[in-house]
Design a protein around this motif. Structure first.
Motif, mmCIF file in Angstrom:
data_model
loop_
_atom_site.group_PDB
_atom_site.id
_atom_site.type_symbol
_atom_site.label_atom_id
_atom_site.label_comp_id
_atom_site.label_asym_id
_atom_site.label_seq_id
_atom_site.Cartn_x
_atom_site.Cartn_y
_atom_site.Cartn_z
ATOM 1 N N GLU A 13 0.826 -1.208 0.000
ATOM 2 C CA GLU A 13 0.000 0.000 0.000
ATOM 3 C C GLU A 13 0.862 1.261 0.000
ATOM 4 N N LYS A 41 3.938 1.464 -1.064
ATOM 5 C CA LYS A 41 4.600 1.499 -2.373
ATOM 6 C C LYS A 41 3.660 2.073 -3.427
ATOM 7 N N ASP A 42 2.398 1.659 -3.405
ATOM 8 C CA ASP A 42 1.411 2.186 -4.344
ATOM 9 C C ASP A 42 1.205 3.692 -4.141
ATOM 10 N N ASP A 43 1.130 4.109 -2.875
ATOM 11 C CA ASP A 43 0.963 5.535 -2.585
ATOM 12 C C ASP A 43 2.146 6.352 -3.111
ATOM 13 N N SER A 86 4.151 5.479 -5.511
ATOM 14 C CA SER A 86 4.094 5.408 -6.971
ATOM 15 C C SER A 86 3.089 6.418 -7.521
ATOM 16 N N LYS A 87 1.918 6.499 -6.881
ATOM 17 C CA LYS A 87 0.903 7.465 -7.314
ATOM 18 C C LYS A 87 1.412 8.894 -7.168
ATOM 19 N N ALA A 88 2.072 9.164 -6.059
ATOM 20 C CA ALA A 88 2.606 10.513 -5.832
ATOM 21 C C ALA A 88 3.668 10.847 -6.874
ATOM 22 N N LYS A 96 3.928 9.546 -9.883
ATOM 23 C CA LYS A 96 3.267 9.695 -11.173
ATOM 24 C C LYS A 96 2.591 11.055 -11.261
ATOM 25 N N SER A 97 1.942 11.469 -10.180
ATOM 26 C CA SER A 97 1.287 12.770 -10.143
ATOM 27 C C SER A 97 2.320 13.881 -10.320
ATOM 28 N N GLU A 128 3.427 13.967 -13.943
ATOM 29 C CA GLU A 128 2.449 14.617 -14.807
ATOM 30 C C GLU A 128 2.496 16.132 -14.632
#
Length: 106
Positions: free
Chosen positions: A50, A52-54, A56-58, A60-61, A64
């Motif tokens: 979880e 790691k996913d957070d 990764s999302k940060a 990626k954001s 962008e």
């Protein structure tokens, strides 16, 4: 993330207290420890995934956002470059006219 760490710490302390205070035989206690260890390992794995996913999302954001800002900068730079080219073209035209006056006509 700190909240999850507190939960895991609480589970570990609870497991240790249960082992120390358990009036059961050694084999039963060892089996219980294995089960608790497996449970803790599984929870830690889930928490790690979880987090790691957070992250990764940060990332990626942020990537962008960086791409958008780069496009904005590229666009602004393009306009400034166009202005510089226009200015240089005008200066070149002036120099051409001055150069014509210096040339001898045959």
């Amino acid at each position: 993330m700190i909240y999850k760490g507190a939960i895991v710490l609480g589970v570990l302390i609870g497991a240790a207290a249960g082992v120390l205070l358990a009036p059961e035989k050694g084999k039963i206690t060892r089996d219980n420890l294995k089960k608790e260890g497996t449970t803790i390992k599984d929870q830690l794995s889930k928490d790690f995934i979880e987090v790691k996913d957070d992250v990764s999302k940060a990332a990626k954001s942020g990537q962008e956002t960086l791409k958008k800002e780069f496009k904005d900068i590229a666009s602004k730079t393009s306009y400034k470059t166009e202005q510089a080219i226009t200015f240089l073209e005008k200066q070149l035209a002036i120099l051409k006219e001055k150069n014509k006056t210096l040339q001898k006509t045959s």
